[in-house]
Scaffold this motif. Structure first.
Motif, PDB file in Angstrom:
ATOM      1  N   ALA A   1      34.723  47.144  44.582  1.00 22.51           N
ATOM      2  CA  ALA A   1      35.563  47.569  43.463  1.00 22.51           C
ATOM      3  C   ALA A   1      35.522  46.587  42.298  1.00 22.51           C
ATOM      4  O   ALA A   1      35.814  46.968  41.160  1.00 22.51           O
ATOM      5  CB  ALA A   1      37.011  47.746  43.939  1.00 22.51           C
ATOM      6  N   ILE A   2      35.147  45.338  42.565  1.00 26.58           N
ATOM      7  CA  ILE A   2      35.246  44.306  41.529  1.00 26.58           C
ATOM      8  C   ILE A   2      33.909  43.669  41.162  1.00 26.58           C
ATOM      9  O   ILE A   2      33.550  43.584  39.980  1.00 26.58           O
ATOM     10  CB  ILE A   2      36.202  43.175  41.998  1.00 26.58           C
ATOM     11  N   ILE A   3      33.165  43.212  42.173  1.00 28.60           N
ATOM     12  CA  ILE A   3      32.029  42.322  41.921  1.00 28.60           C
ATOM     13  C   ILE A   3      30.923  42.957  41.075  1.00 28.60           C
ATOM     14  O   ILE A   3      30.407  42.302  40.160  1.00 28.60           O
ATOM     15  CB  ILE A   3      31.444  41.789  43.243  1.00 28.60           C
ATOM     16  N   PRO A   4      30.474  44.205  41.333  1.00 30.65           N
ATOM     17  CA  PRO A   4      29.402  44.760  40.496  1.00 30.65           C
ATOM     18  C   PRO A   4      29.748  44.749  39.009  1.00 30.65           C
ATOM     19  O   PRO A   4      28.900  44.417  38.164  1.00 30.65           O
ATOM     20  CB  PRO A   4      29.249  46.193  41.028  1.00 30.65           C
ATOM     21  N   HIS A   5      30.996  45.098  38.680  1.00 34.38           N
ATOM     22  CA  HIS A   5      31.421  45.101  37.281  1.00 34.38           C
ATOM     23  C   HIS A   5      31.458  43.678  36.727  1.00 34.38           C
ATOM     24  O   HIS A   5      31.111  43.437  35.559  1.00 34.38           O
ATOM     25  CB  HIS A   5      32.798  45.758  37.156  1.00 34.38           C
ATOM     26  N   MET A   6      31.859  42.731  37.565  1.00 38.68           N
ATOM     27  CA  MET A   6      31.891  41.334  37.137  1.00 38.68           C
ATOM     28  C   MET A   6      30.478  40.818  36.871  1.00 38.68           C
ATOM     29  O   MET A   6      30.230  40.095  35.894  1.00 38.68           O
ATOM     30  CB  MET A   6      32.570  40.474  38.199  1.00 38.68           C
TER      31      MET A   6
ATOM     32  N   VAL B   1      41.903  43.357  24.648  1.00 37.94           N
ATOM     33  CA  VAL B   1      41.080  42.349  25.298  1.00 37.94           C
ATOM     34  C   VAL B   1      41.804  41.826  26.533  1.00 37.94           C
ATOM     35  O   VAL B   1      42.866  41.212  26.425  1.00 37.94           O
ATOM     36  CB  VAL B   1      40.749  41.185  24.347  1.00 37.94           C
ATOM     37  N   ILE B   2      41.234  42.070  27.719  1.00 32.68           N
ATOM     38  CA  ILE B   2      41.817  41.586  28.972  1.00 32.68           C
ATOM     39  C   ILE B   2      41.323  40.172  29.218  1.00 32.68           C
ATOM     40  O   ILE B   2      40.116  39.934  29.305  1.00 32.68           O
ATOM     41  CB  ILE B   2      41.417  42.497  30.159  1.00 32.68           C
ATOM     42  N   ALA B   3      42.250  39.237  29.329  1.00 33.97           N
ATOM     43  CA  ALA B   3      41.900  37.832  29.532  1.00 33.97           C
ATOM     44  C   ALA B   3      41.552  37.578  31.001  1.00 33.97           C
ATOM     45  O   ALA B   3      42.174  36.751  31.679  1.00 33.97           O
ATOM     46  CB  ALA B   3      43.051  36.934  29.084  1.00 33.97           C
ATOM     47  N   HIS B   4      40.570  38.307  31.480  1.00 35.23           N
ATOM     48  CA  HIS B   4      40.164  38.205  32.885  1.00 35.23           C
ATOM     49  C   HIS B   4      38.775  38.835  33.007  1.00 35.23           C
ATOM     50  O   HIS B   4      38.215  39.325  32.023  1.00 35.23           O
ATOM     51  CB  HIS B   4      41.161  38.946  33.767  1.00 35.23           C
ATOM     52  N   PHE B   5      38.227  38.856  34.241  1.00 34.27           N
ATOM     53  CA  PHE B   5      36.930  39.494  34.425  1.00 34.27           C
ATOM     54  C   PHE B   5      37.031  40.798  35.205  1.00 34.27           C
ATOM     55  O   PHE B   5      36.018  41.402  35.533  1.00 34.27           O
ATOM     56  CB  PHE B   5      35.930  38.535  35.094  1.00 34.27           C
ATOM     57  N   PHE B   6      38.249  41.232  35.510  1.00 35.15           N
ATOM     58  CA  PHE B   6      38.474  42.567  36.063  1.00 35.15           C
ATOM     59  C   PHE B   6      39.909  42.976  35.758  1.00 35.15           C
ATOM     60  O   PHE B   6      40.718  42.170  35.285  1.00 35.15           O
ATOM     61  CB  PHE B   6      38.185  42.601  37.569  1.00 35.15           C
ATOM     62  N   CYS B   7      40.238  44.234  36.012  1.00 38.26           N
ATOM     63  CA  CYS B   7      41.569  44.750  35.718  1.00 38.26           C
ATOM     64  C   CYS B   7      42.548  44.288  36.790  1.00 38.26           C
ATOM     65  O   CYS B   7      42.473  44.730  37.941  1.00 38.26           O
ATOM     66  CB  CYS B   7      41.546  46.281  35.654  1.00 38.26           C
ATOM     67  N   ASP B   8      43.447  43.392  36.408  1.00 35.11           N
ATOM     68  CA  ASP B   8      44.456  42.894  37.324  1.00 35.11           C
ATOM     69  C   ASP B   8      45.831  43.076  36.698  1.00 35.11           C
ATOM     70  O   ASP B   8      45.953  43.293  35.489  1.00 35.11           O
ATOM     71  CB  ASP B   8      44.197  41.422  37.656  1.00 35.11           C
ATOM     72  N   VAL B   9      46.875  42.945  37.500  1.00 33.75           N
ATOM     73  CA  VAL B   9      48.224  43.288  37.058  1.00 33.75           C
ATOM     74  C   VAL B   9      48.692  42.392  35.918  1.00 33.75           C
ATOM     75  O   VAL B   9      49.091  42.889  34.854  1.00 33.75           O
ATOM     76  CB  VAL B   9      49.212  43.210  38.236  1.00 33.75           C
ATOM     77  N   ARG B  10      48.665  41.084  36.118  1.00 37.41           N
ATOM     78  CA  ARG B  10      49.223  40.171  35.119  1.00 37.41           C
ATOM     79  C   ARG B  10      48.511  40.232  33.769  1.00 37.41           C
ATOM     80  O   ARG B  10      49.166  40.316  32.727  1.00 37.41           O
ATOM     81  CB  ARG B  10      49.240  38.747  35.657  1.00 37.41           C
ATOM     82  N   PRO B  11      47.176  40.185  33.734  1.00 33.16           N
ATOM     83  CA  PRO B  11      46.499  40.294  32.432  1.00 33.16           C
ATOM     84  C   PRO B  11      46.803  41.603  31.709  1.00 33.16           C
ATOM     85  O   PRO B  11      46.895  41.624  30.480  1.00 33.16           O
ATOM     86  CB  PRO B  11      45.013  40.206  32.807  1.00 33.16           C
TER      87      PRO B  11
ATOM     88  N   LEU C   1      47.507  51.759  50.316  1.00 28.88           N
ATOM     89  CA  LEU C   1      47.400  52.853  49.349  1.00 28.88           C
ATOM     90  C   LEU C   1      48.737  53.118  48.654  1.00 28.88           C
ATOM     91  O   LEU C   1      48.786  53.369  47.443  1.00 28.88           O
ATOM     92  CB  LEU C   1      46.913  54.120  50.051  1.00 28.88           C
ATOM     93  N   SER C   2      49.831  53.057  49.407  1.00 25.20           N
ATOM     94  CA  SER C   2      51.164  53.324  48.845  1.00 25.20           C
ATOM     95  C   SER C   2      51.564  52.250  47.838  1.00 25.20           C
ATOM     96  O   SER C   2      52.002  52.558  46.716  1.00 25.20           O
ATOM     97  CB  SER C   2      52.200  53.402  49.969  1.00 25.20           C
ATOM     98  N   MET C   3      51.433  50.985  48.235  1.00 18.59           N
ATOM     99  CA  MET C   3      51.812  49.890  47.345  1.00 18.59           C
ATOM    100  C   MET C   3      50.918  49.847  46.110  1.00 18.59           C
ATOM    101  O   MET C   3      51.379  49.552  45.002  1.00 18.59           O
ATOM    102  CB  MET C   3      51.725  48.559  48.100  1.00 18.59           C
ATOM    103  N   SER C   4      49.650  50.162  46.291  1.00 15.70           N
ATOM    104  CA  SER C   4      48.733  50.196  45.157  1.00 15.70           C
ATOM    105  C   SER C   4      49.125  51.287  44.167  1.00 15.70           C
ATOM    106  O   SER C   4      49.076  51.085  42.946  1.00 15.70           O
ATOM    107  CB  SER C   4      47.304  50.421  45.656  1.00 15.70           C
ATOM    108  N   THR C   5      49.534  52.432  44.690  1.00 18.02           N
ATOM    109  CA  THR C   5      49.979  53.530  43.820  1.00 18.02           C
ATOM    110  C   THR C   5      51.184  53.114  42.994  1.00 18.02           C
ATOM    111  O   THR C   5      51.269  53.400  41.792  1.00 18.02           O
ATOM    112  CB  THR C   5      50.324  54.764  44.668  1.00 18.02           C
ATOM    113  N   VAL C   6      52.131  52.421  43.636  1.00 20.22           N
ATOM    114  CA  VAL C   6      53.323  51.940  42.924  1.00 20.22           C
ATOM    115  C   VAL C   6      52.926  50.978  41.811  1.00 20.22           C
ATOM    116  O   VAL C   6      53.412  51.079  40.671  1.00 20.22           O
ATOM    117  CB  VAL C   6      54.299  51.248  43.906  1.00 20.22           C
TER     118      VAL C   6
ATOM    119  N   LEU D   1      41.802  48.807  39.463  1.00 18.32           N
ATOM    120  CA  LEU D   1      43.027  48.143  39.912  1.00 18.32           C
ATOM    121  C   LEU D   1      43.558  48.784  41.189  1.00 18.32           C
ATOM    122  O   LEU D   1      44.003  48.082  42.108  1.00 18.32           O
ATOM    123  CB  LEU D   1      44.088  48.204  38.808  1.00 18.32           C
ATOM    124  N   PHE D   2      43.487  50.102  41.272  1.00 16.95           N
ATOM    125  CA  PHE D   2      43.997  50.810  42.450  1.00 16.95           C
ATOM    126  C   PHE D   2      43.241  50.395  43.720  1.00 16.95           C
ATOM    127  O   PHE D   2      43.853  50.015  44.720  1.00 16.95           O
ATOM    128  CB  PHE D   2      43.882  52.318  42.247  1.00 16.95           C
ATOM    129  N   PHE D   3      41.913  50.451  43.677  1.00 16.55           N
ATOM    130  CA  PHE D   3      41.130  50.135  44.873  1.00 16.55           C
ATOM    131  C   PHE D   3      41.180  48.643  45.202  1.00 16.55           C
ATOM    132  O   PHE D   3      41.187  48.259  46.375  1.00 16.55           O
ATOM    133  CB  PHE D   3      39.687  50.608  44.697  1.00 16.55           C
TER     134      PHE D   3
END
Length: 313
Positions: free
Chosen positions: A77-82, A174-184, A154-159, A102-104
């Motif tokens: 879910a993350i590394i190929p895009h990174m 502009v996301i100050a990160h290299f993938f979609c994460d909650v805080r950025p 899956l439930s917590m991720s949906t929330v 972010l979900f996966f």
């Protein structure tokens, strides 16, 4: 690209590694790609060996195979895009793909947390209640525990995803990160995100602190039981069955707690990215490494697979 004051964001731009020059990005790409391929190969080997070797058809190795699958999907879910971002520092991701990533990422990350807790419970039953182990850790119970971990993920991720992407993003893209994460992502919201941050904190408490407490209690009881074993060889063997799991748990939860439980005022982007790289690349690689290099049964299974005659029955 949408303007800064626009209330609609169609895509995000990763800041990621844009500050590095081409030579550094290329070096990172080679290192990260190597680690990623090793992670995939290692986890595939573990799952294959566990499925094919009858000596490993036990609850402990069933949970280990589930953990390997979960961490493999988590890295996909993350590394190929990174990696693509290292080759193209101006990489963008659309709104829907960012939400899906972010979900996966969260779903399989949380699933791994609870699988590690389940593995701790398995070790607790094996050492503290060995006579009833086969009854308590039946095939049905193992499937239910593994399924429950995935459902919680899956439930917590949906929330989390619903909470984050219900906000308007109009202060930038502009996301100050290299993938979609909650805080950025929360930092890009143009409205008060206090409630969303509270939701993030509560979810983090549920999926991090609760499993950590359960694992800690399990190992307190396990260690006290092991110390009562009269034979030194018996104590050594009992500790050996827990050492690999305890090592993975410590690194896994350690990185996660630093990322998600650290106060916002103390968060430094550089530190968060470094820890995130460790969490997304190094931790999934440790699973196959630790469980193959420190586990005699897995090493024996690998030897049997390597030396098995092609046409043997």
């Amino acid at each position: 690209m949408p303007k800064k004051n626009s209330t609609v964001v169609a895509e995000f731009l990763f800041e990621g590694f844009a500050s590095f020059d081409w030579q550094h990005r290329l070096g990172f790409f080679i290192v990260f790609l190597t680690l990623y391929l090793l992670t995939l190969i290692g986890n595939v080997i573990i799952v294959t060996i566990i499925c094919l070797d009858r000596h490993l058809q036990t609850p402990m190795y069933f949970f280990l195979s589930m953990l390997s699958i979960s961490e493999t999907l988590y890295t996909i879910a993350i590394i190929p895009h990174m990696l693509a971002g290292l080759l193209n520092p101006h990489q963008v991701i659309n709104f829907q793909d960012c939400a899906a990533q972010l979900f996966f990422y969260l779903a399989f990350g949380i699933d791994s947390c609870f699988l590690l807790t389940t593995m701790g419970y398995d070790r607790y039953v094996a050492i503290c209640n060995p006579l009833r182990y086969s009854v308590i850790m039946s095939k049905k119970a193992c499937i239910l525990l593994a399924s429950g971990s995935l459902v919680i993920g899956l439930s917590m991720s949906t929330v989390q995803v619903t909470s984050v992407f219900s906000l308007p993003f109009c202060d930038g893209f502009v996301i100050a990160h290299f993938f979609c994460d909650v805080r950025p992502l929360l930092k890009l919201a143009c409205t008060d995100s206090t409630i969303n941050e509270i939701i993030n904190f509560v979810v983090s408490m549920c999926v991090l602190v609760l499993p950590m407490v359960l694992v800690f209690i399990s190992y307190v009881v396990i260690i006290s039981t092991i110390l009562k074993i009269a034979s030194a060889e018996g104590r050594k063997k009992a500790f050996a069955t827990c050492a690999s799991h305890l090592m993975v748990v410590t690194i896994h939860y350690g990185c996660t707690v630093i990322i998600y439980m650290k106060p916002k005022s103390q968060s430094l982007l550089g530190q968060e990215r470094l820890i995130s790289v460790t969490y997304t690349l190094i931790t999934p690689l440790l699973n196959p490494l630790v469980y193959t290099l420190r586990n005699k049964e897995v090493k024996d299974a690998l030897r049997r697979a390597m030396w098995k005659k092609p046409f043997s029955s």
